[in-house]
Design a protein around this motif. Structure first.
Motif, PDB file in Angstrom:
ATOM      1  N   THR A 211       0.851  -1.187   0.000  1.00 14.81           N
ATOM      2  CA  THR A 211       0.000   0.000   0.000  1.00 14.81           C
ATOM      3  C   THR A 211       0.888   1.239   0.000  1.00 14.81           C
ATOM      4  OG1 THR A 211      -0.137   0.031   2.423  1.00 14.81           O
ATOM      5  CG2 THR A 211      -1.899  -1.128   1.239  1.00 14.81           C
ATOM      6  N   GLY A 212       0.352   2.340  -0.502  1.00 16.76           N
ATOM      7  CA  GLY A 212       1.102   3.586  -0.558  1.00 16.76           C
ATOM      8  C   GLY A 212       1.349   4.011  -1.991  1.00 16.76           C
ATOM      9  N   PRO A 213       2.120   5.076  -2.195  1.00 16.47           N
ATOM     10  CA  PRO A 213       2.441   5.526  -3.554  1.00 16.47           C
ATOM     11  C   PRO A 213       3.573   4.714  -4.167  1.00 16.47           C
ATOM     12  CG  PRO A 213       3.353   7.045  -1.945  1.00 16.47           C
ATOM     13  CD  PRO A 213       2.584   6.021  -1.165  1.00 16.47           C
ATOM     14  N   VAL A 214       3.509   4.504  -5.478  1.00 17.28           N
ATOM     15  CA  VAL A 214       4.558   3.757  -6.173  1.00 17.28           C
ATOM     16  C   VAL A 214       4.677   4.263  -7.604  1.00 17.28           C
ATOM     17  CG1 VAL A 214       2.982   1.880  -6.845  1.00 17.28           C
ATOM     18  CG2 VAL A 214       5.454   1.446  -6.714  1.00 17.28           C
ATOM     19  N   ASN A 215       5.915   4.433  -8.060  1.00 18.83           N
ATOM     20  CA  ASN A 215       6.177   4.849  -9.439  1.00 18.83           C
ATOM     21  C   ASN A 215       6.159   3.638 -10.373  1.00 18.83           C
ATOM     22  OD1 ASN A 215       6.637   7.457  -8.509  1.00 18.83           O
ATOM     23  ND2 ASN A 215       8.867   7.275  -8.563  1.00 18.83           N
ATOM     24  N   ALA A 216       5.658   3.848 -11.581  1.00 18.53           N
ATOM     25  CA  ALA A 216       5.679   2.794 -12.606  1.00 18.53           C
ATOM     26  C   ALA A 216       6.076   3.413 -13.935  1.00 18.53           C
ATOM     27  CB  ALA A 216       4.310   2.127 -12.714  1.00 18.53           C
ATOM     28  N   CYS A 217       7.231   3.003 -14.461  1.00 22.28           N
ATOM     29  CA  CYS A 217       7.692   3.510 -15.753  1.00 22.28           C
ATOM     30  C   CYS A 217       8.649   2.489 -16.354  1.00 22.28           C
ATOM     31  CB  CYS A 217       8.391   4.856 -15.610  1.00 22.28           C
ATOM     32  SG  CYS A 217       9.842   4.843 -14.535  1.00 22.28           S
ATOM     33  N   ALA A 218       8.799   2.539 -17.658  1.00 18.53           N
ATOM     34  CA  ALA A 218       9.763   1.669 -18.320  1.00 18.53           C
ATOM     35  C   ALA A 218      11.173   2.007 -17.853  1.00 18.53           C
ATOM     36  CB  ALA A 218       9.657   1.831 -19.835  1.00 18.53           C
ATOM     37  N   ASN A 219      12.064   1.050 -17.963  1.00 19.93           N
ATOM     38  CA  ASN A 219      13.470   1.301 -17.618  1.00 19.93           C
ATOM     39  C   ASN A 219      14.092   2.232 -18.645  1.00 19.93           C
ATOM     40  OD1 ASN A 219      13.458  -0.530 -15.403  1.00 19.93           O
ATOM     41  ND2 ASN A 219      13.746  -2.246 -16.814  1.00 19.93           N
ATOM     42  N   GLY A 220      14.839   3.215 -18.160  1.00 18.09           N
ATOM     43  CA  GLY A 220      15.543   4.113 -19.065  1.00 18.09           C
ATOM     44  C   GLY A 220      14.733   5.354 -19.392  1.00 18.09           C
ATOM     45  N   ASP A 221      15.425   6.355 -19.918  1.00 19.34           N
ATOM     46  CA  ASP A 221      14.769   7.585 -20.342  1.00 19.34           C
ATOM     47  C   ASP A 221      15.360   7.996 -21.682  1.00 19.34           C
ATOM     48  OD1 ASP A 221      17.226   8.997 -19.868  1.00 19.34           O
ATOM     49  OD2 ASP A 221      16.691   9.202 -17.763  1.00 19.34           O
ATOM     50  N   ILE A 222      14.891   9.121 -22.210  1.00 21.02           N
ATOM     51  CA  ILE A 222      15.381   9.564 -23.513  1.00 21.02           C
ATOM     52  C   ILE A 222      15.439  11.079 -23.539  1.00 21.02           C
ATOM     53  CG2 ILE A 222      13.070   9.581 -24.581  1.00 21.02           C
ATOM     54  CD1 ILE A 222      14.472   8.511 -27.159  1.00 21.02           C
ATOM     55  N   GLN A 223      16.533  11.593 -24.084  1.00 20.48           N
ATOM     56  CA  GLN A 223      16.647  13.037 -24.262  1.00 20.48           C
ATOM     57  C   GLN A 223      15.781  13.444 -25.449  1.00 20.48           C
ATOM     58  OE1 GLN A 223      20.452  14.855 -25.653  1.00 20.48           O
ATOM     59  NE2 GLN A 223      20.495  15.799 -23.602  1.00 20.48           N
ATOM     60  N   LEU A 224      15.210  14.623 -25.391  1.00 20.51           N
ATOM     61  CA  LEU A 224      14.320  15.059 -26.475  1.00 20.51           C
ATOM     62  C   LEU A 224      15.058  15.131 -27.808  1.00 20.51           C
ATOM     63  CD1 LEU A 224      12.165  17.729 -24.605  1.00 20.51           C
ATOM     64  CD2 LEU A 224      11.551  15.389 -25.232  1.00 20.51           C
ATOM     65  N   THR A 225      16.335  15.482 -27.759  1.00 18.97           N
ATOM     66  CA  THR A 225      17.134  15.459 -28.991  1.00 18.97           C
ATOM     67  C   THR A 225      17.187  14.048 -29.570  1.00 18.97           C
ATOM     68  OG1 THR A 225      18.526  17.291 -28.256  1.00 18.97           O
ATOM     69  CG2 THR A 225      19.414  15.894 -29.981  1.00 18.97           C
ATOM     70  N   GLU A 226      17.396  13.060 -28.706  1.00 22.08           N
ATOM     71  CA  GLU A 226      17.419  11.666 -29.150  1.00 22.08           C
ATOM     72  C   GLU A 226      16.077  11.268 -29.763  1.00 22.08           C
ATOM     73  OE1 GLU A 226      19.272   8.645 -26.413  1.00 22.08           O
ATOM     74  OE2 GLU A 226      19.131  10.335 -25.019  1.00 22.08           O
TER      75      GLU A 226
END
Length: 291
Positions: A211-226
């Motif tokens: 219970t509580g807050p939890v983040n959910a996102c794919a692994n990794g990020d991307i620069q807007l230029t990329e």
């Protein structure tokens, strides 16, 4: 979890949530106003109810009980209070779809960056506050309900072929048509989650003891230029980028600073996220092919 009620499960990643629950053998009920149809037919039970009206929702759920309720369409503390008053004796757990917008800009933001347990609580209508503030107050109202196990799943921008917001499609169209895209900071980074994974994670977390807050996102990020370079590689057209922002060219990803989340807590709970760069190129291919 044997039974689940989904408030708002008839489009985009709400549909993926329902599909994931059905795949787990859950008896699913969707509650809708009946305006957008039922894409699942007799695979689900359907209640006709207004999620934003206490009497309507309470009447529709009379005599029913659900192990978990999934709230896909709560945007304020008022919305949470309505659902709670209507469902408080009818559900065992409350899973609320929240957002990365509860955080200010930052890199690898974890759940402690916003604490709904100490945030000042006030009842507001979603029309009277920003999207992010509404979600903050929704979380705050939810976790103030003692005796109701609850989870707030914080997700970033969701990507998928059925994305009705057309945010990624906007960029593919602009680049393919050789039109300007207004971005204030091309060095800023974002992370995302796919619609399929958002639905799967929501279904999964509902069956956990957490219970509580939890983040959910794919692994990794991307620069807007990329990102724009990746679209260029798929379309064969060079992006025309400007920091002179207008209503016409404004990028839906036009953030001023990096804005990414850390999914360590969910990973430590046992969920294995996909890698962003394993599926984002094929989604851009899809959009390129349909234009």
């Amino acid at each position: 979890m044997k039974t689940a009620l989904v408030l708002g499960g008839t489009r985009f990643f709400g549909k993926e949530l329902v599909r994931s629950l059905l795949a787990k053998g859950v008896n699913v009920t969707i509650a809708t106003r009946g305006n957008s149809g039922n894409p699942f037919g007799d695979k689900v039970n359907q209640l006709i109810a207004d999620r934003y009206d206490i009497d309507s929702l309470k009447s529709a759920c009379e005599g029913l009980h659900f192990d978990v309720v999934y709230d896909q369409i709560g945007y304020s503390s008022e919305d949470i209070n309505i659902a709670y008053e209507a469902l408080k004796d009818k559900v065992g757990k409350y899973v609320f779809t929240s957002t990365m917008a509860v955080y200010e800009y930052g890199n690898n933001l974890n759940e402690e960056e916003f604490n709904p347990y100490t945030y000042p609580l006030k009842e507001v209508n979603s029309k009277d506050v920003s999207y992010g503030e509404g979600k903050k107050l929704a979380e705050t109202a939810l976790f103030a309900k003692t005796g109701l196990p609850a989870v707030a799943v914080r997700i970033p921008i969701v990507q998928g072929e059925e994305d009705y917001t057309e945010r990624l499609l906007f960029h593919v169209k602009k680049i393919k048509s050789e039109e300007e895209i207004g971005m204030p900071n091309l060095e800023a980074r974002l992370n995302f989650i796919s619609a399929r994974e958002a639905g799967e994670f929501l279904a999964w977390i509902g069956s956990q003891a957490f219970t509580g807050p939890v983040n959910a996102c794919a692994n990794g990020d991307i620069q807007l230029t990329e990102l724009v370079n990746l679209i260029e590689s798929k379309t064969g057209k060079s992006p025309i980028l400007t920091n002179s922002i207008t209503d016409e060219n404004r990028s839906p990803y036009g953030i001023k600073e990096t804005w990414t989340m850390d999914n360590t807590k969910a990973t430590d709970l046992g969920y294995e996220f996909s890698n962003l760069k394993d599926w984002l190129p094929s989604l851009i291919d899809y959009y390129n092919n349909i234009i």
